[in-house]
Design an enzyme around this catalytic site. Structure first.
Site, PDB file in Angstrom:
ATOM      1  N   TYR A  33       0.721  -1.152   0.061  1.00 13.04           N
ATOM      2  CA  TYR A  33       0.104   0.240  -0.084  1.00 13.04           C
ATOM      3  C   TYR A  33       0.996   1.272  -0.097  1.00 13.04           C
ATOM      4  CZ  TYR A  33       0.666   1.613   4.646  1.00 13.04           C
ATOM      5  OH  TYR A  33       1.389   1.834   6.002  1.00 13.04           O
ATOM      6  N   ARG A  52       7.257   3.899  -5.282  1.00 12.29           N
ATOM      7  CA  ARG A  52       7.890   3.040  -4.128  1.00 12.29           C
ATOM      8  C   ARG A  52       6.663   1.791  -4.211  1.00 12.29           C
ATOM      9  NH1 ARG A  52       7.798   5.758   1.713  1.00 12.29           N
ATOM     10  NH2 ARG A  52       5.705   5.623   1.435  1.00 12.29           N
ATOM     11  N   LYS A 154       6.346  -1.838   1.559  1.00 12.54           N
ATOM     12  CA  LYS A 154       5.165  -1.262   2.304  1.00 12.54           C
ATOM     13  C   LYS A 154       4.051  -2.112   2.212  1.00 12.54           C
ATOM     14  CE  LYS A 154       3.522   3.404   3.206  1.00 12.54           C
ATOM     15  NZ  LYS A 154       3.510   3.300   4.607  1.00 12.54           N
ATOM     16  N   GLU A 186      12.236   2.645  13.751  1.00 11.10           N
ATOM     17  CA  GLU A 186      11.373   3.832  13.192  1.00 11.10           C
ATOM     18  C   GLU A 186      10.192   3.526  14.229  1.00 11.10           C
ATOM     19  OE1 GLU A 186       9.998   2.948   9.274  1.00 11.10           O
ATOM     20  OE2 GLU A 186       9.974   0.933   9.364  1.00 11.10           O
TER      21      GLU A 186
HETATM   22  N1  PDD Z   1       3.133   5.617   6.960  1.00 14.22           N
HETATM   23  N2  PDD Z   1       7.629   4.075   8.288  1.00 14.22           N
HETATM   24  C1  PDD Z   1       6.631   3.624   8.258  1.00 14.22           C
HETATM   25  C2  PDD Z   1       6.531   2.037   8.927  1.00 14.22           C
HETATM   26  C3  PDD Z   1       5.347   4.181   7.792  1.00 14.22           C
HETATM   27  O1  PDD Z   1       4.180   3.429   7.610  1.00 14.22           O
HETATM   28  C4  PDD Z   1       5.695   4.911   7.140  1.00 14.22           C
HETATM   29  C5  PDD Z   1       4.287   5.853   6.264  1.00 14.22           C
HETATM   30  C6  PDD Z   1       6.896   6.017   7.200  1.00 14.22           C
HETATM   31  C7  PDD Z   1       7.142   7.196   6.474  1.00 14.22           C
HETATM   32  O2  PDD Z   1       7.003   7.390   5.259  1.00 14.22           O
HETATM   33  P1  PDD Z   1       6.410   8.355   4.350  1.00 14.22           P
HETATM   34  O3  PDD Z   1       7.258   9.615   4.706  1.00 14.22           O
HETATM   35  O4  PDD Z   1       6.697   8.179   2.824  1.00 14.22           O
HETATM   36  O5  PDD Z   1       5.073   8.835   4.800  1.00 14.22           O
HETATM   37  C8  PDD Z   1       7.770   5.349   7.708  1.00 14.22           C
HETATM   38  C9  PDD Z   1       2.019   6.132   6.328  1.00 14.22           C
HETATM   39  C10 PDD Z   1       2.069   7.778   6.572  1.00 14.22           C
HETATM   40  C11 PDD Z   1       0.739   5.526   6.945  1.00 14.22           C
HETATM   41  O6  PDD Z   1       0.869   4.397   7.004  1.00 14.22           O
HETATM   42  O7  PDD Z   1      -0.339   6.180   7.145  1.00 14.22           O
END
Ligand code: PDD
Length: 299
Positions: A33, A52, A154, A186
């Protein structure tokens, strides 16, 4: 605004959207996703999100069956139908359905990929998260090891992150997950940075994290604004002794951390966090102005 869901290109009201119980995303978390948001009518860094998604698809050998352009067009069409600016879209692609009456994890006999897009009004974070900061608990659940299930994919399977959240729920706003070695990986849905002696620290690119698109922009902003940056893993002990800590994601942008466990940090973030938050906002404005000029959107 009309909140809508698109299932395999058919747009309907959320309560009418349906997916098969044989869907492999539902059955096994065999899905990927992206979450992206629009500022006004512009989906921010949309190409990077779809790139991505494609990397995640390749990593799990899932055939997306659609071009990047087609996916982006469908996202814009959905936003247009919803008729609202500043929206949130979650785009989920599962490997497809198992054949009826054959619930098997083996991918053989799977139908084409299922696309589900959720269009919601963007729920902005309450101002307190920026004026004060977010509180984080350190989960005992470890982040998935990249050799087991690479966080850089993801995946729709968020059980690892949910287990972390369940531990800290009620005590903190969110959680941080560590590696087996006690290094900071993270947060449940965001990347974690620390600032020590005016240097911003982030994990190396090949670490057990999702390489956030927001993180990448922050790294570029550090470089173009002469903010010292080190790509180096750091331990939870180092994080707790940092001068500043902040987190990043597409929906949080740059958010200061107020507290990790019992350790408090400066309300609203330190100097570098504030500077990066403001540089990030400027970056968004410039990006959206340019995108709106290059590809005007008519709704
Ligand atoms: N989450 N790490 C994880 C585990 C994440 O699920 C996300 C993003 C990020 C940050 O990625 P980005 O900067 O590309 O949004 C890091 C999204 C926002 C979510 O699941 O809602």
């Amino acid at each position: 605004m009309q909140e809508l869901v698109s299932v395999n290109s058919v747009i309907s009201k959320p309560e009418e959207a349906k997916i098969s119980v044989y869907d492999r995303g539902f059955l096994f978390g065999d899905a990927i996703y992206e979450v992206t948001r629009s500022y006004g009518k512009v989906f921010f860094t949309i190409e990077e999100h779809i790139a991505r998604l494609r990397r995640s698809a390749e990593a799990i050998n899932l055939d997306l069956g659609k071009s990047d352009q087609k996916i982006i067009e469908e996202m814009y069409a959905l936003a247009k139908e919803g008729g609202e600016e500043d929206v949130y879209i979650r785009l989920q692609v599962s490997r497809g359905n198992c054949a009826f009456q054959q619930v098997s994890i083996k991918p053989k006999n799977t139908s084409a990929a299922n696309y589900v897009m959720y269009l919601h009004k963007l729920k902005n974070w309450e101002p307190k998260y920026y004026e004060k900061g977010i509180s984080l608990g350190v989960a005992e659940t470890l982040r998935n090891n990249k050799k087991a299930m690479d966080p850089n994919i993801k995946s729709g399977n968020y059980l690892n992150n949910i287990l972390g959240l369940l531990e800290t729920e009620g005590q903190y706003d969110d959680c941080i997950l560590l590696t087996k070695e006690g290094l900071v990986a993270e947060g449940s849905t965001f990347n974690v940075f620390m600032v020590k002696d005016k240097t911003v620290y982030t994990q190396p690119d090949d670490f057990d994290i999702l390489q956030g698109i927001t993180r990448k922009i922050i790294l570029e902003l550090c470089e173009s604004n002469q903010i010292k940056l080190q790509k180096k893993a750091f331990s939870i002990e180092e994080l707790l002794q940092a001068d500043e800590v902040f987190v990043s994601s597409s929906t949080k942008e740059v958010m200061p951390v107020l507290k990790i466990g019992k350790q408090n940090f400066q309300e609203g973030g330190g100097e570098i966090t504030k500077r990066l938050a403001s540089l990030y906002k400027d970056y968004v404005i410039k990006y959206c102005e340019k995108a709106a000029k290059d590809h005007p959107i008519d709704f």
